[in-house]
Design a protein around this motif. Structure first.
Motif, PDB file in Angstrom:
ATOM      1  N   TRP A  39      -3.926  -4.555 -13.551  1.00  0.00           N
ATOM      2  CA  TRP A  39      -3.247  -5.243 -12.456  1.00  0.00           C
ATOM      3  C   TRP A  39      -4.183  -5.416 -11.273  1.00  0.00           C
ATOM      4  O   TRP A  39      -5.060  -4.587 -11.053  1.00  0.00           O
ATOM      5  N   GLN A  40      -3.953  -6.490 -10.500  1.00  0.00           N
ATOM      6  CA  GLN A  40      -4.709  -6.662  -9.250  1.00  0.00           C
ATOM      7  C   GLN A  40      -3.741  -6.693  -8.074  1.00  0.00           C
ATOM      8  O   GLN A  40      -2.628  -7.200  -8.177  1.00  0.00           O
ATOM      9  N   LEU A  41      -4.189  -6.136  -6.961  1.00  0.00           N
ATOM     10  CA  LEU A  41      -3.349  -6.003  -5.778  1.00  0.00           C
ATOM     11  C   LEU A  41      -3.006  -7.363  -5.173  1.00  0.00           C
ATOM     12  O   LEU A  41      -3.876  -8.205  -4.974  1.00  0.00           O
ATOM     13  N   VAL A  42      -1.723  -7.536  -4.872  1.00  0.00           N
ATOM     14  CA  VAL A  42      -1.234  -8.718  -4.160  1.00  0.00           C
ATOM     15  C   VAL A  42      -1.060  -8.361  -2.682  1.00  0.00           C
ATOM     16  O   VAL A  42      -1.557  -9.046  -1.806  1.00  0.00           O
ATOM     17  N   ASP A  43      -0.322  -7.273  -2.434  1.00  0.00           N
ATOM     18  CA  ASP A  43      -0.132  -6.830  -1.055  1.00  0.00           C
ATOM     19  C   ASP A  43       0.426  -5.421  -1.015  1.00  0.00           C
ATOM     20  O   ASP A  43       0.812  -4.860  -2.038  1.00  0.00           O
ATOM     21  N   ILE A  44       0.430  -4.865   0.184  1.00  0.00           N
ATOM     22  CA  ILE A  44       1.034  -3.562   0.451  1.00  0.00           C
ATOM     23  C   ILE A  44       2.080  -3.801   1.536  1.00  0.00           C
ATOM     24  O   ILE A  44       1.768  -4.368   2.583  1.00  0.00           O
ATOM     25  N   GLN A  45       3.320  -3.378   1.268  1.00  0.00           N
ATOM     26  CA  GLN A  45       4.412  -3.569   2.215  1.00  0.00           C
ATOM     27  C   GLN A  45       4.903  -2.195   2.658  1.00  0.00           C
ATOM     28  O   GLN A  45       5.377  -1.413   1.847  1.00  0.00           O
ATOM     29  N   TYR A  46       4.752  -1.917   3.953  1.00  0.00           N
ATOM     30  CA  TYR A  46       5.207  -0.647   4.495  1.00  0.00           C
ATOM     31  C   TYR A  46       6.590  -0.827   5.114  1.00  0.00           C
ATOM     32  O   TYR A  46       6.991  -1.936   5.475  1.00  0.00           O
ATOM     33  N   MET A  47       7.320   0.266   5.258  1.00  0.00           N
ATOM     34  CA  MET A  47       8.700   0.205   5.743  1.00  0.00           C
ATOM     35  C   MET A  47       8.808  -0.215   7.200  1.00  0.00           C
ATOM     36  O   MET A  47       9.878  -0.613   7.638  1.00  0.00           O
ATOM     37  N   ASP A  48       7.708  -0.168   7.939  1.00  0.00           N
ATOM     38  CA  ASP A  48       7.746  -0.650   9.323  1.00  0.00           C
ATOM     39  C   ASP A  48       7.468  -2.152   9.384  1.00  0.00           C
ATOM     40  O   ASP A  48       7.166  -2.688  10.439  1.00  0.00           O
ATOM     41  N   ASP A  49       7.554  -2.836   8.237  1.00  0.00           N
ATOM     42  CA  ASP A  49       7.348  -4.274   8.076  1.00  0.00           C
ATOM     43  C   ASP A  49       5.883  -4.692   8.171  1.00  0.00           C
ATOM     44  O   ASP A  49       5.581  -5.878   8.215  1.00  0.00           O
ATOM     45  N   THR A  50       4.949  -3.742   8.176  1.00  0.00           N
ATOM     46  CA  THR A  50       3.533  -4.076   8.100  1.00  0.00           C
ATOM     47  C   THR A  50       3.226  -4.525   6.680  1.00  0.00           C
ATOM     48  O   THR A  50       3.636  -3.878   5.711  1.00  0.00           O
ATOM     49  N   VAL A  51       2.526  -5.643   6.546  1.00  0.00           N
ATOM     50  CA  VAL A  51       2.094  -6.144   5.245  1.00  0.00           C
ATOM     51  C   VAL A  51       0.583  -6.304   5.290  1.00  0.00           C
ATOM     52  O   VAL A  51       0.051  -6.965   6.185  1.00  0.00           O
ATOM     53  N   LEU A  52      -0.094  -5.684   4.340  1.00  0.00           N
ATOM     54  CA  LEU A  52      -1.546  -5.785   4.240  1.00  0.00           C
ATOM     55  C   LEU A  52      -1.907  -6.498   2.951  1.00  0.00           C
ATOM     56  O   LEU A  52      -1.319  -6.229   1.903  1.00  0.00           O
ATOM     57  N   LYS A  53      -2.869  -7.414   3.030  1.00  0.00           N
ATOM     58  CA  LYS A  53      -3.308  -8.169   1.860  1.00  0.00           C
ATOM     59  C   LYS A  53      -4.812  -8.024   1.711  1.00  0.00           C
ATOM     60  O   LYS A  53      -5.529  -7.963   2.708  1.00  0.00           O
ATOM     61  N   LEU A 133       5.908   4.381  -2.879  1.00  0.00           N
ATOM     62  CA  LEU A 133       5.458   5.630  -2.275  1.00  0.00           C
ATOM     63  C   LEU A 133       6.664   6.511  -1.982  1.00  0.00           C
ATOM     64  O   LEU A 133       7.762   6.011  -1.711  1.00  0.00           O
ATOM     65  N   MET A 134       6.457   7.812  -2.017  1.00  0.00           N
ATOM     66  CA  MET A 134       7.561   8.742  -1.765  1.00  0.00           C
ATOM     67  C   MET A 134       8.120   8.553  -0.354  1.00  0.00           C
ATOM     68  O   MET A 134       7.444   7.998   0.517  1.00  0.00           O
ATOM     69  N   ALA A 135       9.342   9.006  -0.172  1.00  0.00           N
ATOM     70  CA  ALA A 135      10.039   8.948   1.118  1.00  0.00           C
ATOM     71  C   ALA A 135      10.130   7.536   1.657  1.00  0.00           C
ATOM     72  O   ALA A 135      10.086   7.323   2.861  1.00  0.00           O
ATOM     73  N   ASP A 136      10.244   6.566   0.745  1.00  0.00           N
ATOM     74  CA  ASP A 136      10.386   5.166   1.157  1.00  0.00           C
ATOM     75  C   ASP A 136       9.229   4.718   2.048  1.00  0.00           C
ATOM     76  O   ASP A 136       9.409   3.933   2.971  1.00  0.00           O
ATOM     77  N   GLY A 137       8.025   5.240   1.770  1.00  0.00           N
ATOM     78  CA  GLY A 137       6.867   4.950   2.610  1.00  0.00           C
ATOM     79  C   GLY A 137       6.352   3.540   2.508  1.00  0.00           C
ATOM     80  O   GLY A 137       5.841   2.988   3.475  1.00  0.00           O
ATOM     81  N   GLY A 138       6.455   2.918   1.332  1.00  0.00           N
ATOM     82  CA  GLY A 138       5.957   1.571   1.164  1.00  0.00           C
ATOM     83  C   GLY A 138       5.871   1.202  -0.306  1.00  0.00           C
ATOM     84  O   GLY A 138       6.147   2.016  -1.194  1.00  0.00           O
ATOM     85  N   ILE A 139       5.481  -0.051  -0.540  1.00  0.00           N
ATOM     86  CA  ILE A 139       5.380  -0.605  -1.886  1.00  0.00           C
ATOM     87  C   ILE A 139       4.039  -1.300  -2.043  1.00  0.00           C
ATOM     88  O   ILE A 139       3.664  -2.140  -1.217  1.00  0.00           O
ATOM     89  N   TYR A 140       3.328  -0.959  -3.111  1.00  0.00           N
ATOM     90  CA  TYR A 140       2.119  -1.684  -3.512  1.00  0.00           C
ATOM     91  C   TYR A 140       2.543  -2.683  -4.578  1.00  0.00           C
ATOM     92  O   TYR A 140       3.154  -2.295  -5.576  1.00  0.00           O
ATOM     93  N   GLN A 141       2.247  -3.965  -4.365  1.00  0.00           N
ATOM     94  CA  GLN A 141       2.618  -5.007  -5.322  1.00  0.00           C
ATOM     95  C   GLN A 141       1.360  -5.532  -6.017  1.00  0.00           C
ATOM     96  O   GLN A 141       0.388  -5.906  -5.347  1.00  0.00           O
ATOM     97  N   PHE A 142       1.400  -5.574  -7.353  1.00  0.00           N
ATOM     98  CA  PHE A 142       0.278  -6.037  -8.169  1.00  0.00           C
ATOM     99  C   PHE A 142       0.730  -7.141  -9.107  1.00  0.00           C
ATOM    100  O   PHE A 142       1.860  -7.156  -9.571  1.00  0.00           O
ATOM    101  N   SER A 143      -0.201  -8.052  -9.394  1.00  0.00           N
ATOM    102  CA  SER A 143       0.039  -9.064 -10.430  1.00  0.00           C
ATOM    103  C   SER A 143      -0.845  -8.719 -11.625  1.00  0.00           C
ATOM    104  O   SER A 143      -1.875  -8.030 -11.470  1.00  0.00           O
ATOM    105  N   PRO A 144      -0.472  -9.174 -12.826  1.00  0.00           N
ATOM    106  CA  PRO A 144      -1.264  -8.820 -13.997  1.00  0.00           C
ATOM    107  C   PRO A 144      -2.664  -9.453 -13.978  1.00  0.00           C
ATOM    108  O   PRO A 144      -2.820 -10.566 -13.495  1.00  0.00           O
ATOM    109  N   LEU A 145      -3.618  -8.704 -14.497  1.00  0.00           N
ATOM    110  CA  LEU A 145      -4.965  -9.249 -14.716  1.00  0.00           C
ATOM    111  C   LEU A 145      -5.014  -9.771 -16.150  1.00  0.00           C
ATOM    112  O   LEU A 145      -4.408  -9.159 -17.027  1.00  0.00           O
ATOM    113  N   PRO A 146      -5.733 -10.847 -16.379  1.00  0.00           N
ATOM    114  CA  PRO A 146      -5.811 -11.358 -17.761  1.00  0.00           C
ATOM    115  C   PRO A 146      -6.544 -10.403 -18.689  1.00  0.00           C
ATOM    116  O   PRO A 146      -7.312  -9.593 -18.289  1.00  0.00           O
TER     117      PRO A 146
END
Length: 146
Positions: A39-53, A133-146
């Motif tokens: 998988w390759q990283l698409v973005d990281i979404q934290y619970m404070d609405d911060t999104v990192l790409k 992530l534990m304690a609802d810390g955030g979500i790492y989103q990945f898309s499949p790599l070929p």
């Protein structure tokens, strides 16, 4: 984080608690859906609405091997170690060893090394892998790599 993704992650937590009532002898084994995937990283979404790409495709990736090991590309560094899948959606990384090159100030390498020990579950939805992530810390989103 989208409401549907948050609801999907919450729905995954419920069977974990219900599974405690099933004896291991009667529960059918669930194959590890991560084995052999990459998988390759698409973005990281934290619970404070911060999104990192990532600043470029392919700089951050995960490879789950058939032997229970994981290889992580985090910008200019490589991390490696083991992971544990627990049915139905539990995921934890063991200690990860890493190269230690400085990748630049905008690198997400430090995020990866800080967050990966706190991954506790995952869901594959709409062809994408979401690591929670534990304690609802955030979500790492990945898309499949070929």
């Amino acid at each position: 984080m989208s409401k549907s993704l948050r609801n999907a992650l919450l729905a995954l937590a419920l069977p974990v608690f219900g599974a405690c009532a099933v004896s291991p002898e009667t529960a059918p084994p669930v194959p590890d859906p991560l084995k052999g995937t990459q998988w390759q990283l698409v973005d990281i979404q934290y619970m404070d609405d911060t999104v990192l790409k990532p600043d470029a495709d392919g700089k951050y990736s995960l490879r789950f091997a058939d032997d229970g090991s994981v290889s992580i590309k985090a910008d200019c560094n490589m991390l490696g170690g083991s992971y544990t899948f627990t049915s139905p959606s539990g995921l934890e990384f063991g200690p990860l060893r890493s190269t230690m090159a400085f990748c630049g100030e905008k690198s997400l390498y430090d995020r990866f090394t800080k967050d990966m020990p706190f991954v506790r579950s995952f869901v594959i939805k709409d062809g994408k892998l979401h690591l929670a992530l534990m304690a609802d810390g955030g979500i790492y989103q990945f898309s499949p790599l070929p």
